[in-house]
Design a protein around this motif. Structure first.
Motif, PDB file in Angstrom:
ATOM      1  N   ALA A 107       2.963  -5.978   4.355  1.00  0.00           N
ATOM      2  CA  ALA A 107       1.938  -6.353   5.694  1.00  0.00           C
ATOM      3  C   ALA A 107       2.791  -7.051   6.827  1.00  0.00           C
ATOM      4  CB  ALA A 107       0.816  -7.192   5.063  1.00  0.00           C
ATOM      5  N   LEU A 108       3.684  -8.027   6.519  1.00  0.00           N
ATOM      6  CA  LEU A 108       4.293  -8.595   7.535  1.00  0.00           C
ATOM      7  C   LEU A 108       5.191  -7.634   8.525  1.00  0.00           C
ATOM      8  CD1 LEU A 108       5.339 -11.340   8.852  1.00  0.00           C
ATOM      9  CD2 LEU A 108       7.222 -11.569   6.924  1.00  0.00           C
ATOM     10  N   ALA A 109       5.975  -6.779   7.630  1.00  0.00           N
ATOM     11  CA  ALA A 109       6.441  -5.646   8.538  1.00  0.00           C
ATOM     12  C   ALA A 109       5.826  -4.771   9.427  1.00  0.00           C
ATOM     13  CB  ALA A 109       7.484  -5.069   7.783  1.00  0.00           C
ATOM     14  N   TYR A 129      -6.268   1.319  14.062  1.00  0.00           N
ATOM     15  CA  TYR A 129      -5.320   1.431  13.219  1.00  0.00           C
ATOM     16  C   TYR A 129      -5.782   0.924  11.872  1.00  0.00           C
ATOM     17  CZ  TYR A 129      -2.448   2.030  17.668  1.00  0.00           C
ATOM     18  OH  TYR A 129      -1.961   2.431  18.596  1.00  0.00           O
ATOM     19  N   HIS A 130      -5.127   1.406  10.906  1.00  0.00           N
ATOM     20  CA  HIS A 130      -5.758   0.513   9.599  1.00  0.00           C
ATOM     21  C   HIS A 130      -4.059   0.270   9.023  1.00  0.00           C
ATOM     22  CE1 HIS A 130      -9.285   2.836  10.127  1.00  0.00           C
ATOM     23  NE2 HIS A 130      -9.566   1.882   9.361  1.00  0.00           N
ATOM     24  N   ASP A 131      -4.103  -0.805   8.333  1.00  0.00           N
ATOM     25  CA  ASP A 131      -2.727  -1.546   7.704  1.00  0.00           C
ATOM     26  C   ASP A 131      -2.610  -0.670   6.456  1.00  0.00           C
ATOM     27  OD1 ASP A 131      -4.275  -3.056   5.860  1.00  0.00           O
ATOM     28  OD2 ASP A 131      -3.675  -4.835   6.995  1.00  0.00           O
ATOM     29  N   PRO A 132      -1.489  -0.957   5.511  1.00  0.00           N
ATOM     30  CA  PRO A 132      -1.357  -0.317   4.262  1.00  0.00           C
ATOM     31  C   PRO A 132      -2.574  -0.629   3.416  1.00  0.00           C
ATOM     32  CG  PRO A 132       0.587  -1.018   5.141  1.00  0.00           C
ATOM     33  CD  PRO A 132      -0.502  -1.609   6.088  1.00  0.00           C
ATOM     34  N   PRO A 141      -6.719 -10.594   5.053  1.00  0.00           N
ATOM     35  CA  PRO A 141      -6.330 -10.519   3.543  1.00  0.00           C
ATOM     36  C   PRO A 141      -5.517  -9.305   3.136  1.00  0.00           C
ATOM     37  CG  PRO A 141      -8.627  -9.914   3.533  1.00  0.00           C
ATOM     38  CD  PRO A 141      -8.166 -10.118   5.185  1.00  0.00           C
ATOM     39  N   VAL A 142      -4.282  -9.462   2.745  1.00  0.00           N
ATOM     40  CA  VAL A 142      -3.362  -8.469   2.240  1.00  0.00           C
ATOM     41  C   VAL A 142      -2.849  -8.474   0.936  1.00  0.00           C
ATOM     42  CG1 VAL A 142      -2.580  -8.012   4.916  1.00  0.00           C
ATOM     43  CG2 VAL A 142      -1.389  -9.585   3.267  1.00  0.00           C
TER      44      VAL A 142
END
Length: 115
Positions: free
Chosen positions: A17-19, A98-101, A10-11
């Protein structure tokens, strides 16, 4: 037994997130089920997808084991992402996190570093 896996993330900001995931995986999604989801096929019948779900964003934990860990990590670095953590367990298995935004955690694991 046939097995297909769809692991969701979930974003809160779909475009950001796509980028980010395109840089992480090094490829665009293989398909878009709708305008709030994007899907990558990581291996045959093994998919990971992002979905715009702001209230649930930041809580995913996924670890992917790969044969070519060092090559993948180098490719991700070339695309501008840096890991937030590197671990080596007592059995020699390594995990690069890694951690996304949003704070979702994606780990890549593999065997010992080549000597």
């Amino acid at each position: 037994m046939s097995l297909d896996l769809f692991a969701g993330i979930p974003v809160s900001d779909y475009t950001v997130a796509l980028a980010w995931y395109e840089r992480l995986f090094g490829t665009p999604p293989v398909f878009f089920p709708n305008d709030t989801e994007a899907v990558w096929e990581l291996a045959e019948h093994r998919y990971i997808y992002i979905e715009h779900l702001p209230a649930r964003a930041g809580n995913a934990l996924h670890t992917l084991f790969v044969d070519d860990l060092d090559t993948r990590i180098a490719g991700i670095a070339d695309r501008g992402l840096k890991p937030t953590q590197r671990e080596t367990y007592s059995n020699g298995v390594r995990k690069i996190t890694y951690h996304d935004p949003d704070g979702n955690e994606i780990g890549l694991g593999g065997g010992p570093a080549p000597t």
